[in-house]
Design a protein around this motif. Structure first.
Motif, mmCIF file in Angstrom:
data_model
loop_
_atom_site.group_PDB
_atom_site.id
_atom_site.type_symbol
_atom_site.label_atom_id
_atom_site.label_comp_id
_atom_site.label_asym_id
_atom_site.label_seq_id
_atom_site.Cartn_x
_atom_site.Cartn_y
_atom_site.Cartn_z
ATOM 1 N N PRO A 1 3.713 0.443 2.063
ATOM 2 C CA PRO A 1 3.138 -0.688 1.322
ATOM 3 C C PRO A 1 3.806 -0.965 -0.034
ATOM 4 C CG PRO A 1 1.395 0.531 2.389
ATOM 5 C CD PRO A 1 2.665 1.325 2.602
ATOM 6 N N PRO A 2 4.163 0.056 -0.828
ATOM 7 C CA PRO A 2 4.831 -0.264 -2.102
ATOM 8 C C PRO A 2 6.171 -0.992 -1.884
ATOM 9 C CG PRO A 2 4.017 1.996 -2.142
ATOM 10 C CD PRO A 2 3.850 1.503 -0.742
ATOM 11 N N GLU A 3 6.868 -0.648 -0.798
ATOM 12 C CA GLU A 3 8.139 -1.324 -0.498
ATOM 13 C C GLU A 3 7.887 -2.765 -0.043
ATOM 14 O OE1 GLU A 3 11.512 -0.400 -0.843
ATOM 15 O OE2 GLU A 3 10.433 0.992 -2.148
ATOM 16 N N ILE A 4 6.797 -2.986 0.664
ATOM 17 C CA ILE A 4 6.448 -4.346 1.078
ATOM 18 C C ILE A 4 6.166 -5.191 -0.168
ATOM 19 C CG2 ILE A 4 4.756 -5.783 2.283
ATOM 20 C CD1 ILE A 4 4.496 -3.451 4.342
ATOM 21 N N MET A 5 5.443 -4.636 -1.112
ATOM 22 C CA MET A 5 5.157 -5.355 -2.366
ATOM 23 C C MET A 5 6.449 -5.643 -3.132
ATOM 24 S SD MET A 5 2.022 -6.060 -2.317
ATOM 25 C CE MET A 5 1.984 -6.765 -3.939
ATOM 26 N N ARG A 6 7.348 -4.665 -3.170
ATOM 27 C CA ARG A 6 8.641 -4.869 -3.839
ATOM 28 C C ARG A 6 9.418 -5.983 -3.144
ATOM 29 N NH1 ARG A 6 13.996 -2.948 -3.959
ATOM 30 N NH2 ARG A 6 13.762 -1.672 -2.113
ATOM 31 N N ALA A 7 9.368 -6.000 -1.817
ATOM 32 C CA ALA A 7 10.061 -7.038 -1.049
ATOM 33 C C ALA A 7 9.498 -8.415 -1.370
ATOM 34 C CB ALA A 7 9.959 -6.749 0.448
ATOM 35 N N ILE A 8 8.181 -8.511 -1.460
ATOM 36 C CA ILE A 8 7.548 -9.795 -1.772
ATOM 37 C C ILE A 8 8.005 -10.288 -3.137
ATOM 38 C CG2 ILE A 8 5.340 -10.910 -2.317
ATOM 39 C CD1 ILE A 8 4.114 -9.067 -0.081
ATOM 40 N N ARG A 9 8.008 -9.391 -4.124
ATOM 41 C CA ARG A 9 8.448 -9.783 -5.468
ATOM 42 C C ARG A 9 9.928 -10.169 -5.470
ATOM 43 N NH1 ARG A 9 4.577 -5.989 -6.763
ATOM 44 N NH2 ARG A 9 5.925 -4.180 -6.824
ATOM 45 N N GLN A 10 10.736 -9.399 -4.763
ATOM 46 C CA GLN A 10 12.171 -9.651 -4.733
ATOM 47 C C GLN A 10 12.471 -10.995 -4.067
ATOM 48 O OE1 GLN A 10 14.421 -6.179 -3.667
ATOM 49 N NE2 GLN A 10 16.155 -7.383 -2.958
ATOM 50 N N VAL A 11 11.828 -11.267 -2.939
ATOM 51 C CA VAL A 11 12.048 -12.529 -2.234
ATOM 52 C C VAL A 11 11.525 -13.701 -3.062
ATOM 53 C CG1 VAL A 11 11.367 -13.849 -0.189
ATOM 54 C CG2 VAL A 11 12.232 -11.525 0.066
ATOM 55 N N ALA A 12 10.387 -13.518 -3.718
ATOM 56 C CA ALA A 12 9.851 -14.570 -4.586
ATOM 57 C C ALA A 12 10.804 -14.884 -5.727
ATOM 58 C CB ALA A 12 8.483 -14.168 -5.124
ATOM 59 N N ALA A 13 11.595 -13.893 -6.146
ATOM 60 C CA ALA A 13 12.578 -14.088 -7.210
ATOM 61 C C ALA A 13 13.897 -14.658 -6.682
ATOM 62 C CB ALA A 13 12.836 -12.760 -7.927
ATOM 63 N N GLY A 14 13.948 -14.916 -5.373
ATOM 64 C CA GLY A 14 15.145 -15.530 -4.803
ATOM 65 C C GLY A 14 16.165 -14.559 -4.257
ATOM 66 N N GLU A 15 15.816 -13.289 -4.180
ATOM 67 C CA GLU A 15 16.740 -12.278 -3.673
ATOM 68 C C GLU A 15 16.313 -11.840 -2.276
ATOM 69 O OE1 GLU A 15 19.462 -11.502 -5.340
ATOM 70 O OE2 GLU A 15 18.844 -12.723 -7.046
ATOM 71 N N PRO A 16 17.255 -11.641 -1.365
ATOM 72 C CA PRO A 16 16.897 -11.202 -0.015
ATOM 73 C C PRO A 16 16.463 -9.739 0.002
ATOM 74 C CG PRO A 16 19.264 -11.251 -0.255
ATOM 75 C CD PRO A 16 18.683 -11.821 -1.528
ATOM 76 N N MET A 17 15.762 -9.353 1.071
ATOM 77 C CA MET A 17 15.305 -7.973 1.209
ATOM 78 C C MET A 17 15.307 -7.578 2.673
ATOM 79 S SD MET A 17 14.221 -5.283 -0.204
ATOM 80 C CE MET A 17 13.279 -3.826 0.087
ATOM 81 N N MET A 18 15.915 -6.432 2.969
ATOM 82 C CA MET A 18 15.898 -5.877 4.326
ATOM 83 C C MET A 18 15.576 -4.404 4.251
ATOM 84 S SD MET A 18 19.176 -7.327 6.332
ATOM 85 C CE MET A 18 19.500 -9.049 6.517
ATOM 86 N N SER A 19 14.889 -3.918 5.278
ATOM 87 C CA SER A 19 14.689 -2.475 5.395
ATOM 88 C C SER A 19 16.061 -1.818 5.463
ATOM 89 C CB SER A 19 13.914 -2.145 6.672
ATOM 90 O OG SER A 19 12.595 -2.584 6.597
ATOM 91 N N PRO A 20 16.209 -0.620 4.902
ATOM 92 C CA PRO A 20 17.511 0.051 4.958
ATOM 93 C C PRO A 20 18.072 0.170 6.381
ATOM 94 C CG PRO A 20 16.086 1.180 3.415
ATOM 95 C CD PRO A 20 15.242 0.141 4.109
ATOM 96 N N ALA A 21 17.229 0.465 7.360
ATOM 97 C CA ALA A 21 17.709 0.594 8.737
ATOM 98 C C ALA A 21 18.240 -0.746 9.258
ATOM 99 C CB ALA A 21 16.589 1.105 9.648
#
Length: 149
Positions: free
Chosen positions: A40-60
């Motif tokens: 869940p903390p990584e999901i929250m980080r992803a939401i913030r990152q994407v909202a800031a215009g940056e892409p996010m993918m799981s490491p795998a």
């Protein structure tokens, strides 16, 4: 209710991590692709990152995409992608190439000696000229064009 000027950012959260699923999601405009076991903390980080215009993918997922790009030979999309990128000015092309390498606006600015605001303006022009929704799609286009060959 007021209408949105821009489409919402999308993050895919799924159990499917095949190359086909990942690529289809990214080409459709997803800004992130996370696997269901993402904490869940990584999901929250992803939401913030994407909202800031940056892409996010799981490491795998990122490793799979890197392997896919490294292994793919002549891609049928290459000519189309190169044709689209040929429409760009030299400055736009340079910014697109760095977006393709996964650099943030700040990193692109440092690399090209531009302000973050100028980089954001370039990215906005790229999205408009190329008729794309987000920087992930710019990166995919750059990879399809194989600019680093």
């Amino acid at each position: 209710m007021r209408g949105r000027r821009e489409p919402p950012e999308i993050i895919i959260l799924t159990t499917f991590d095949s190359d086909d699923h990942i690529l289809r999601a990214m080409r459709a405009g997803a800004s992130g692709f996370l696997l269901k076991h993402t904490p869940p903390p990584e999901i929250m980080r992803a939401i913030r990152q994407v909202a800031a215009g940056e892409p996010m993918m799981s490491p795998a997922v990122l490793r799979r995409m890197m392997a896919y790009v490294a292994e793919s030979g002549a891609d049928p999309r290459r000519a189309r992608a190169r044709g689209l990128l040929d429409r760009l000015s030299d400055g736009e092309r340079a910014v697109a190439a760095l977006v393709g390498r996964g650099l943030t606006n700040s990193e692109i600015g440092k690399e090209l000696s531009l302000s973050v605001a100028t980089v954001k303006a370039y990215v906005s022009r790229l999205l408009a000229k190329l008729e794309l929704n987000n920087r992930v799609q710019i990166a995919l286009l750059v990879h399809d064009a194989a600019l680093d060959d």
